[in-house]
Design a protein around this motif. Sequence first.
Motif, short mmCIF file in Angstrom:
data_model
loop_
_atom_site.label_atom_id
_atom_site.label_comp_id
_atom_site.label_asym_id
_atom_site.label_seq_id
_atom_site.Cartn_x
_atom_site.Cartn_y
_atom_site.Cartn_z
N THR A 95 33.55 -22.36 -32.09
CA THR A 95 34.83 -21.67 -31.90
C THR A 95 35.45 -22.05 -30.55
OG1 THR A 95 34.08 -19.79 -33.21
CG2 THR A 95 35.94 -19.40 -31.75
N THR A 96 36.75 -22.34 -30.60
CA THR A 96 37.50 -22.70 -29.40
C THR A 96 38.59 -21.66 -29.15
OG1 THR A 96 39.17 -23.97 -30.60
CG2 THR A 96 37.15 -25.16 -29.91
N LEU A 97 39.27 -21.78 -28.02
CA LEU A 97 40.40 -20.90 -27.75
C LEU A 97 41.51 -21.13 -28.78
CD1 LEU A 97 41.25 -18.66 -25.74
CD2 LEU A 97 42.63 -20.40 -24.62
N ALA A 98 41.64 -22.35 -29.25
CA ALA A 98 42.63 -22.63 -30.30
C ALA A 98 42.34 -21.78 -31.54
CB ALA A 98 42.63 -24.11 -30.66
N ASP A 99 41.06 -21.65 -31.89
CA ASP A 99 40.69 -20.82 -33.04
C ASP A 99 41.04 -19.35 -32.79
OD1 ASP A 99 39.49 -23.01 -34.43
OD2 ASP A 99 37.68 -22.77 -33.21
N ALA A 101 43.35 -18.21 -30.77
CA ALA A 101 44.82 -18.07 -30.79
C ALA A 101 45.32 -17.96 -32.23
CB ALA A 101 45.46 -19.27 -30.09
N ALA A 102 44.75 -18.75 -33.11
CA ALA A 102 45.15 -18.69 -34.52
C ALA A 102 44.75 -17.35 -35.14
CB ALA A 102 44.54 -19.85 -35.30
N ASP A 103 43.51 -16.92 -34.90
CA ASP A 103 43.03 -15.67 -35.47
C ASP A 103 43.83 -14.46 -34.96
OD1 ASP A 103 41.08 -17.13 -36.78
OD2 ASP A 103 39.43 -16.45 -35.51
#
Length: 186
Positions: A95-99, A101-103
């Motif tokens: 899991t990344t910060l991009a994930d 942000a999407a969630d």
Amino acid sequence: MTNGVLVTGTDVGVGTTTVAATLVASRPGAIHVRPVPTGTVQGRTLPLGLPPGLAARDVGARVERAHLLAPFSGLDLVVGEGAGGLLVELGTDGTTLADLAADLELPLVLVTRATAGALNHTRLTLEASWARGLRVLGLVVNGYPSDPDSATTTTLAELERMAPVMAVLPLLDHPPVAADLPRIEW
């Protein structure tokens, strides 16, 4: 649904914590959330020197997406902060910060510098964000010198062409204190 922003940087040491503090101070009621800090006492703490996901693996811990989302639960207004950059692994499950942000459906604030090398890092982060359908609220340029040379001013102008610049924070010769932090409208 949580409201707020997620702060990410072009790289380690760019000043995401300073910018997160500035954003919190600029919006009454905002809460700072760093879901997996390293070397601090907030939340789950991991060793310094490694991205959180790698640090957790190194000590045999598991940090999954649900663990990373939990600190945001029930909060009305957050300023979330990643570690090192948009695609750094925060969780042992990748899991990344991009994930996040999407969630969480939160826009990003990207912290960068006004140096020539930052142009590439900024563009890469913006393009990775846009390719994932993430909204970037704008850039915060951190560590801007009081007497910039022409390369620095040119770099700032190029950054402004890439995305809205929300603020330009000065280069400080000491750790920031509340008096050093301007208001950033968001």
